[in-house]
Design a protein around this motif. Sequence first.
Motif, PDB file in Angstrom:
ATOM      1  N   SER A 140      -4.919  18.934  -5.101  1.00 23.38           N
ATOM      2  CA  SER A 140      -5.011  17.559  -5.592  1.00 23.38           C
ATOM      3  C   SER A 140      -3.694  16.821  -5.322  1.00 23.38           C
ATOM      4  CB  SER A 140      -5.307  17.565  -7.093  1.00 23.38           C
ATOM      5  OG  SER A 140      -4.299  18.289  -7.789  1.00 23.38           O
ATOM      6  N   PRO A 141      -3.740  15.491  -5.195  1.00 27.15           N
ATOM      7  CA  PRO A 141      -2.503  14.723  -4.941  1.00 27.15           C
ATOM      8  C   PRO A 141      -1.543  14.811  -6.117  1.00 27.15           C
ATOM      9  CG  PRO A 141      -4.462  13.442  -4.397  1.00 27.15           C
ATOM     10  CD  PRO A 141      -4.937  14.640  -5.142  1.00 27.15           C
ATOM     11  N   ILE A 142      -0.269  14.667  -5.816  1.00 25.76           N
ATOM     12  CA  ILE A 142       0.753  14.620  -6.870  1.00 25.76           C
ATOM     13  C   ILE A 142       0.692  13.251  -7.533  1.00 25.76           C
ATOM     14  CG2 ILE A 142       3.219  14.665  -7.346  1.00 25.76           C
ATOM     15  CD1 ILE A 142       3.588  16.586  -5.076  1.00 25.76           C
ATOM     16  N   LYS A 163       3.795   6.230   3.474  1.00 24.17           N
ATOM     17  CA  LYS A 163       2.540   5.579   3.834  1.00 24.17           C
ATOM     18  C   LYS A 163       1.382   6.182   3.043  1.00 24.17           C
ATOM     19  CE  LYS A 163       4.284   4.768   8.507  1.00 24.17           C
ATOM     20  NZ  LYS A 163       4.111   5.046   9.965  1.00 24.17           N
ATOM     21  N   PRO A 164       0.344   5.370   2.841  1.00 26.00           N
ATOM     22  CA  PRO A 164      -0.759   5.865   2.000  1.00 26.00           C
ATOM     23  C   PRO A 164      -1.507   7.040   2.597  1.00 26.00           C
ATOM     24  CG  PRO A 164      -1.326   3.762   3.003  1.00 26.00           C
ATOM     25  CD  PRO A 164       0.127   3.974   3.281  1.00 26.00           C
ATOM     26  N   VAL A 220       6.867  14.277  11.086  1.00 30.03           N
ATOM     27  CA  VAL A 220       6.241  13.008  11.455  1.00 30.03           C
ATOM     28  C   VAL A 220       6.834  11.907  10.589  1.00 30.03           C
ATOM     29  CG1 VAL A 220       4.080  11.742  11.635  1.00 30.03           C
ATOM     30  CG2 VAL A 220       4.128  14.201  12.112  1.00 30.03           C
ATOM     31  N   PRO A 221       7.359  10.811  11.165  1.00 39.43           N
ATOM     32  CA  PRO A 221       7.883   9.699  10.356  1.00 39.43           C
ATOM     33  C   PRO A 221       6.814   9.165   9.421  1.00 39.43           C
ATOM     34  CG  PRO A 221       8.562   9.456  12.636  1.00 39.43           C
ATOM     35  CD  PRO A 221       7.567  10.579  12.613  1.00 39.43           C
ATOM     36  N   SER A 222       7.124   9.143   8.109  1.00 42.42           N
ATOM     37  CA  SER A 222       6.105   8.782   7.124  1.00 42.42           C
ATOM     38  C   SER A 222       6.588   7.781   6.098  1.00 42.42           C
ATOM     39  CB  SER A 222       5.615  10.049   6.394  1.00 42.42           C
ATOM     40  OG  SER A 222       5.131  11.008   7.316  1.00 42.42           O
ATOM     41  N   GLY A 223       7.867   7.405   6.088  1.00 44.99           N
ATOM     42  CA  GLY A 223       8.358   6.457   5.095  1.00 44.99           C
ATOM     43  C   GLY A 223       9.859   6.336   5.202  1.00 44.99           C
ATOM     44  N   GLN A 224      10.461   5.826   4.124  1.00 45.83           N
ATOM     45  CA  GLN A 224      11.904   5.628   4.127  1.00 45.83           C
ATOM     46  C   GLN A 224      12.447   5.759   2.712  1.00 45.83           C
ATOM     47  OE1 GLN A 224      12.907   1.702   5.452  1.00 45.83           O
ATOM     48  NE2 GLN A 224      11.541   0.686   3.979  1.00 45.83           N
ATOM     49  N   ASP A 226       0.808  -1.210   0.000  1.00 45.34           N
ATOM     50  CA  ASP A 226       0.000   0.000   0.000  1.00 45.34           C
ATOM     51  C   ASP A 226       0.845   1.266   0.000  1.00 45.34           C
ATOM     52  OD1 ASP A 226      -2.258  -1.552   0.023  1.00 45.34           O
ATOM     53  OD2 ASP A 226      -2.460  -1.532   2.213  1.00 45.34           O
ATOM     54  N   GLU A 227       2.163   1.149   0.182  1.00 45.01           N
ATOM     55  CA  GLU A 227       3.002   2.338   0.193  1.00 45.01           C
ATOM     56  C   GLU A 227       3.117   2.921  -1.214  1.00 45.01           C
ATOM     57  OE1 GLU A 227       6.717   1.283   1.896  1.00 45.01           O
ATOM     58  OE2 GLU A 227       5.985   1.401   3.967  1.00 45.01           O
TER      59      GLU A 227
END
Length: 322
Positions: free
Chosen positions: A119-121, A86-87, A61-65, A35-36
């Motif tokens: 809107s989302p990228i 993260k989604p 905020v930790p959100s991914g890597q 889902d990432e």
Amino acid sequence: METRSNHVLVGSVVLILLAMLALFIVWLARLSGGDERQYDIFFKQAVDGLSAGSAVNFSGVPSGQVKEISFWAPDPSLVRVRVSVKPEVPILEGTTASIQGSFTGPSTVQLDGATKGASPIRCPEQNPKAACPLGVPIIPTKQGGLGALLNSAPRLLERISTLTERLSELLGDRNQNSIAGILANTNRLTRALADRGPEIAATLAETRIAIQKAGIASQQIGELAATTNGVLAEDVKPTIANLNKTIQAAGRSVETLDSTIGDARPGLQAFSKKTIPEIGQLIQDLRVMSTSLASVAEKLDQGGASSLIGSPKLPDYEPKKK
């Protein structure tokens, strides 16, 4: 034969179990990271302290890597960083990425700047290769605080070195003598101004008095202008009224003269058509009569009164003697 058959069976079972374990691990990996969402970031700066597995934070905020770091072949000045987030992280239009460096630990990728309602990228439907050359959306970059400072450190040091050299030249022996002369002149000027302090104060006082007098004069001029306007309003208005009456009377006189000329115009026409020709004929007759009288007077002078009755006597003819 039985021992060999058992070994083949055991080997087959072990291989099947290993294959099932590998499939299970792959399934778990897909389940945990399926889902990432992945994005590419192209940094035009050094990515010191950043490596695969570094944290990706959104507004702290930790959100991914970080998944991958590599050069970008079309432009070697760029470094491509593939990140997964993260989604639920709002990667919207306006989001930017920067490298957050640290003196005590590894660097991280900092995401921020998302705008509410944007809107989302994502990759566009038309011509996606141009906007997303590797098939994933691209997050634009901005200079991070410490990263920008570290990147600009060489230029900053160069400018500091140049400034130091120019200060050294400015404070050289020759310039120090010039500066000392300027300071001495300034001191003399200051002392002269201090000595002339009372005169300057008196001049300022006289200037203040002159300004006050100028203000009073301007006020008096204003009052005089108001008085002049009043005089013009009271004295000139009656004169202008009388002048208007005179002009009106002259207009009426001109109208009367026009009507009189109109009434006399038929008589003038008859005089010019009849009387003037008769007067001309009379003058011509008088000229003829005066000519005749002149002829009679001439005859009287030459022949007397008899010349008016008969013709003059011809002289006798005498033949010439031979």
